[in-house]
Scaffold this motif. Structure first.
Motif, mmCIF file in Angstrom:
data_model
loop_
_atom_site.group_PDB
_atom_site.id
_atom_site.type_symbol
_atom_site.label_atom_id
_atom_site.label_comp_id
_atom_site.label_asym_id
_atom_site.label_seq_id
_atom_site.Cartn_x
_atom_site.Cartn_y
_atom_site.Cartn_z
ATOM 1 N N UNK A 100 0.821 -1.205 0.000
ATOM 2 C CA UNK A 100 0.000 0.000 0.000
ATOM 3 C C UNK A 100 0.861 1.263 0.000
ATOM 4 N N UNK A 101 2.013 1.210 0.634
ATOM 5 C CA UNK A 101 2.893 2.381 0.688
ATOM 6 C C UNK A 101 3.467 2.731 -0.682
ATOM 7 N N UNK A 102 3.413 1.792 -1.623
ATOM 8 C CA UNK A 102 3.921 2.046 -2.974
ATOM 9 C C UNK A 102 2.870 2.672 -3.881
ATOM 10 N N UNK A 103 1.621 2.755 -3.415
ATOM 11 C CA UNK A 103 0.554 3.380 -4.208
ATOM 12 C C UNK A 103 0.740 4.895 -4.190
ATOM 13 N N UNK A 104 0.554 5.511 -5.341
ATOM 14 C CA UNK A 104 0.610 6.970 -5.446
ATOM 15 C C UNK A 104 -0.321 7.593 -4.397
ATOM 16 N N UNK A 105 0.199 8.483 -3.544
ATOM 17 C CA UNK A 105 -0.644 9.083 -2.503
ATOM 18 C C UNK A 105 -1.896 9.767 -3.043
ATOM 19 N N UNK A 106 -1.818 10.312 -4.257
ATOM 20 C CA UNK A 106 -2.983 10.976 -4.842
ATOM 21 C C UNK A 106 -4.073 9.982 -5.239
ATOM 22 N N UNK A 107 -3.718 8.722 -5.365
ATOM 23 C CA UNK A 107 -4.691 7.692 -5.755
ATOM 24 C C UNK A 107 -5.189 6.876 -4.564
ATOM 25 N N UNK A 108 -4.430 6.869 -3.486
ATOM 26 C CA UNK A 108 -4.711 5.930 -2.398
ATOM 27 C C UNK A 108 -6.130 6.060 -1.846
ATOM 28 N N UNK A 109 -6.624 7.276 -1.719
ATOM 29 C CA UNK A 109 -7.950 7.485 -1.133
ATOM 30 C C UNK A 109 -9.073 6.876 -1.963
ATOM 31 N N UNK A 110 -8.800 6.547 -3.228
ATOM 32 C CA UNK A 110 -9.837 5.987 -4.093
ATOM 33 C C UNK A 110 -9.989 4.478 -3.928
#
Length: 280
Positions: free
Chosen positions: A126-136
């Motif tokens: 999960x830490x490798x997911x783009x922070x701008x996308x994580x909330x989706x």
């Protein structure tokens, strides 16, 4: 596991894809012949493209064979590109946000398989997911997280490379957690114009995957088969298991391969995961 299909070609009724074939996805939801389980009753989903810029999706936790809304909607939705998925849950809850396909913008994604050791590796991935996308991210599945990893690694620009990087990261993290064979699956994604389907597993024994052969050739071979003549020559299907027994209609996707379908053309190429350094 799960079962899925991806269709592209001239617009067809979703009903014709899900219900009419001899070994349809609805039949497979009760009696799969090539899956890890015969029954895939932990929900379903369909995704399709129409006039809006983004695809429509309909997902439910009902078994596909028992959902009256699916039966009714499928008789009224016509689309040139359809994703359909029936789910057999492994570990993650049976809830609507865990049903495939997953959607982001114009993109759809679905998966049959699992990430072994996912519970232990989830935070690292999960830490490798783009922070701008994580909330989706809405659900709790390994499949959805893998989709967001691919999006973070450039799915919209180079789908095959992005999926290779996402799978490569899973294998890197798994090695640190002493998981020997973490990835098992067949994956499909589309932007509404091209479909990419992948068959890969860390141990080289992937779940089944097939693509249809040239429809014009089959029409010539079977001139009195009415179902074939209802299809456009550019119609193509990628499926977890064949929808019928018509000889010559299906080819197995090779192990560790990607099949890309655009228009009536398909291209099969080798698929190799990539590490963050860009190598296997």
């Amino acid at each position: 596991m799960c079962r899925w299909l991806a269709y592209s070609g001239s617009p067809v009724l979703v009903e014709d894809l899900l219900y009419k074939p001899e070994h349809s996805l609805i039949v497979q939801s009760m009696h799969s012949t090539m899956g890890a389980e015969a029954t895939n009753g932990d929900g379903f989903g369909i995704g399709w493209y129409g006039s809006p810029q983004t695809p429509g999706i309909f997902r439910s936790i009902e078994p596909a064979w028992n959902d009256r809304n699916l039966r009714d909607l499928s008789a009224h939705i016509s689309s040139p590109r359809v994703f359909a998925h029936i789910r057999a849950a492994i570990g993650s809850p049976v809830q609507q946000t865990n049903c495939h396909p997953f959607r982001q913008g114009r993109w759809l994604w679905m998966h049959n398989g699992f990430i072994d050791g996912f519970h232990a590796m989830k935070r690292d991935l999960a830490l490798a997911v783009d922070p701008d996308r994580y909330a989706d991210i809405e659900g709790t599945t390994d499949s959805e997280l893998l989709f967001f990893l691919a999006l973070s690694f450039g799915l919209e620009d180079d789908p095959q490379a992005a999926v290779a990087r996402a799978v490569g990261l899973v294998e890197e993290v798994a090695e640190r957690h002493h998981v020997q064979f973490p990835v098992q699956g067949t994956f499909a994604t589309t932007d509404g114009a091209t479909t990419w389907a992948f068959r890969y597993s860390s141990d080289g024994r992937s779940r089944s995957l097939f693509h249809s052969t040239d429809v014009s050739m089959l029409k010539h071979q079977y001139p009195e088969n009415p179902a074939l003549h209802e299809l456009s020559d550019d119609a193509r299907l990628v499926v977890s298991e064949p929808l019928g027994e018509l000889r010559g209609a299906w080819r197995e996707v090779p192990e560790s391969s990607c099949v890309a379908i655009h228009g009536g053309e398909e291209k099969v190429s080798p698929f190799t995961p990539m590490t963050r350094a860009g190598t296997r």
